[in-house]
Design an enzyme around this catalytic site. Structure first.
Site: not given
Ligand code: HDE
Length: 704
Positions: A92, A165, A379
């Site tokens: 993202h 999402n 996060y």
């Molecule tokens: Fe994320 N995800 N994600 N994700 N995600 C990140 O956090 C993660 C997942 C989502 O505009 C990271 O600050 C894991 C689902 C958004 O700053 C990180 C798993 C959904 C954003 C991370 C998921 C999301 C992130 C990267 C699986 C929808 C951007 C930078 C367990 C419900 C937020 C950060 C923004 C960002 C980890 C799966 C949505 C690496 C481990 C499912 C919208 O922490």
């Protein structure tokens, strides 16, 4: 907002004044123009507050001698510059953030104590960031990709982040697979490409070995992943959460955002061309909408259900690869979000904002979804390296807007200066230090957990194909063709034949016809076997709520119309189309071979908003072509004019033409259909412009 506007325009005036002064001043020895000091400019200083006398020349031993190390002004400026970048988000990385507010319209008092969900009419400030997933921070806005939809509500009881999402399901069921998924989709590690694209071997290799992804595959291959505008995307919290009321009772909840402008997507060929024409297409679209006062709005809705109801669902709601059909649990609209203020500074706000699904407020709690549970850790952990200090919550965009305080201390970039000798709790030395508040502090749902500790997936997570099938069968024929064609496009970029075959094998569980179309599109010699399915596929009722076309609004609100003109065009015809489109809510742009404009038939000049070569029709939802005979003749030799109309036709858009416009269509070899309208019939044009000419598609491209 009014205040915002005033500040912006006064900044503009100041800049104009500066420019005027500059042009009247004398060139200095170095050839550059010196700004004239005075006015109301504050002094330029170092970070230590020392006024800088010369910002153009470093300190030298003599006019042609070496630069001196003693030049602290040069060293400070360059050192700071060298450290301007911070690590981009691991996923993202590319996003657009906007301030706004949430207003509750229906109370959930029966279900929760969270004030943001119980105080009808109360407005809560928020910051929303919509992002792509796979590409780097400098990648284009329009790859085929999931969009992140993250909202930080600054509630009176602390920050609540709903980090979702634009698709209600996810690729995987367990957080432990996330690093593998992300490594597979990102550019391949040996070659460093492709950027921001899932159409490559490692992604499809991983997916073909991960049957639980098949539902998500249907969504990402649909036009949901190529949205027309961020203002026209839905948002989903994805996981089930819990609401807890004042009696301590808990109810499950899923969160939904529904755009007021309806859903709209682009067409794949159009998307690819937009990426070249305007890599910032979505960010610019949002910026222009906010600056022009067309504030995008979303309804906020919930699906509420009890444990007993969940026990009867034909799937497990804790499995993030499943959605809860709206027909099973209807959506209840409880509020609205309006985005109305562009950030002052991209880095300070959009780049530094740190969302975390673990940020919740009293009255809301987590479910046991194993994907959510893993996210709760990830996060904060990632922010520590991205923002570089445990004090990132103090950055203004992240800080709560309600009072907050505790005994956490020190660390890199500590901005607070806590007073007093007490930095612990309990204590008897201080009368006003923060203390725990059992009555209104956060409490987790009182859930009983039993069973054996193990690394095992629940049996109820075994069905990987039923909802994928339901999704595909719920689409219109046009959308099914787009899904099949997207699969053919993506898998055609995969070099390993066994991976293509494995994917087609999975598709057979979803729909034999789909598998057949994709196999044919890939020219597979024989139909691959379907893999063993962990659970048999269940038939589910099709749901219109899963379509995009069914959710496209019959409106021009939020859309854009381009009018192509040249020297000799008829001013009255341009005016008529422009007024009709503007009255219908569209933003209208004039496109001409030269940006200064075109000399109209009556001799007047009409300035253009965009030069033809840099403003192709992919940037508009519908176009009009108003040309004199000479204008049409001149443009018939101009490939960007031919492409303008050919692409508008190929992308199923309405085209209004006068006689000259018709001549250009003829040169471009474009036939007639219901979407080609006489410019005089402005009402017909407006009606045609509100939709896409889906029936045209079979004449312009071979879909799978
Ligand atoms: Fe994320 N995800 N994600 N994700 N995600 C990140 O956090 C993660 C997942 C989502 O505009 C990271 O600050 C894991 C689902 C958004 O700053 C990180 C798993 C959904 C954003 C991370 C998921 C999301 C992130 C990267 C699986 C929808 C951007 C930078 C367990 C419900 C937020 C950060 C923004 C960002 C980890 C799966 C949505 C690496 C481990 C499912 C919208 O922490």
């Amino acid at each position: 907002m009014e205040k915002e506007k005033t500040t912006r325009s006064s900044t503009k005036r100041k800049q104009e004044k500066g420019t005027a002064l500059k042009s009247g001043s004398q060139p200095a020895a170095g050839g550059e123009l010196h700004q004239v000091a005075g006015g109301d400019h504050p002094a330029l200083t170092t970070n230590q507050g020392v006024a800088i006398s010369d910002n153009q020349n470093s300190l030298k031993a003599n006019p042609s001698g070496p630069t001196l190390l003693e030049d602290f002004i040069l060293r400070e400026k360059i050192t700071h510059f060298d450290h301007e970048r911070i690590p981009e988000r691991i996923v993202h990385a590319r996003g657009t953030g906007v301030h706004g507010f949430f207003e509750l319209t229906a109370s959930l008092k029966k279900y929760t104590t969270a004030r943001i969900l119980t105080e009808v009419g109360e407005k809560t400030p928020l910051f929303t960031r919509i992002s792509t997933v796979a590409g780097g921070a400098g990648s284009v806005d329009t790859p085929r990709d999931v969009r992140g939809f993250a909202v930080k509500f600054y509630t009176k009881e602390g920050n609540w982040d709903l980090v979702g999402n634009n698709i209600p399901v996810f690729f995987i069921q367990d957080a432990i697979k996330f690093p593998d998924l992300v490594h597979a989709v990102k550019m391949e590690p040996d070659r460093g490409f492709p950027q921001a694209a899932s159409a490559h071997d490692t992604f499809w290799d991983f997916i073909s070995l991960t049957p639980e992804s098949m539902h998500m595959v249907m969504w990402i291959m649909s036009d949901r992943t190529i949205p027309r505008s961020l203002r026209m995307t839905e948002g989903f919290g994805v996981h089930s959460f819990r609401l807890i009321n004042d009696a301590g009772e808990s109810t499950f909840v899923k969160f939904h955002w529904r755009p007021k402008l309806g859903l709209q997507s682009t067409i794949w060929d159009e998307t690819v061309k937009i990426a070249g024409a305007d890599p910032d297409f979505h960010r610019r679209d949002m910026f222009e909408a906010i600056e022009s006062g067309n504030f995008p709005e979303w309804e906020f809705a919930v699906q509420l259900f009890t444990q007993e109801e969940a026990d009867k669902f034909p799937f497990d709601h804790l499995d993030a690869t499943k959605l809860i059909p709206e027909e099973l649990v209807p959506l209840k609209v409880i509020g609205r979000m309006v985005l109305d203020r562009w950030p002052d500074n991209f880095f300070a706000e959009t780049e530094q904002v740190a969302y975390c699904p673990g940020n919740i407020v009293p009255g809301i709690d987590f479910s046991n979804d194993p994907l959510l549970q893993g996210r709760l850790f990830s996060y904060i952990d990632t922010q520590l390296s991205r923002l570089g200090s445990p004090n990132f919550h103090q950055i203004p965009i992240n800080a709560p807007k309600c009072p907050f305080g505790n005994h956490q201390r020190d660390g890199h970039m500590q901005m607070e200066q806590p007073k007093g000798r007490v930095a612990y709790e309990p204590n008897s030395l201080s009368e006003d230090s923060p203390r725990e508040t059992p009555a209104k502090g956060f409490k987790s749902a009182g859930i009983t957990e039993t069973g054996e500790k193990s690394r095992i997936r629940a049996e109820s997570f075994a069905d990987h194909y039923s909802q994928a099938r339901q999704f595909y069968l719920s689409q219109t024929a046009y959308e099914q063709a787009h899904i099949a064609s997207a699969l053919v496009f993506e898998l055609s970029k995969v070099e390993h034949v066994h991976v293509r075959e494995a994917m087609v094998g999975h598709l057979r569980h979803i729909d034999e016809d789909l598998a057949g179309r994709v196999a044919k599109g890939l020219a597979l010699e024989k139909m691959p076997d379907a893999p063993l399915a962990a659970a048999s596929v269940q038939e589910m009722e099709p749901s219109a709520a899963l379509q995009i076309i069914g959710k496209m609004k019959d409106t021009l609100e939020g859309r854009a119309i381009g009018i192509l003109i040249a020297d000799g065009s008829e001013g009255a015809a341009i005016k008529k189309i422009k007024k009709a489109a503007t009255d219908a809510g569209a933003a209208v742009k004039i496109v001409a071979p030269k940006v200064g404009g075109a000399k109209l038939a009556d001799g007047s000049m009409l300035a253009a908003d965009g030069q033809l070569a840099g403003t192709p029709s992919v940037l508009f939802d519908a176009v009009a072509v108003i040309l004199s005979d000479e204008g049409a003749k001149a443009l018939s030799k101009e490939s960007s004019a031919i492409d303008f109309v050919r692409d508008a036709f190929g992308h199923l858009k309405a085209i209004a033409v006068d006689k000259g416009g018709q001549a250009l269509l003829k040169t471009a070899n474009i036939g007639q259909d219901a979407g080609i309208v006489n410019a005089d019939d402005k009402d017909d044009f407006i009606t045609a412009a509100k939709t896409r000419q889906w029936d045209r598609e079979k004449f312009v491209r071979m879909l799978a």
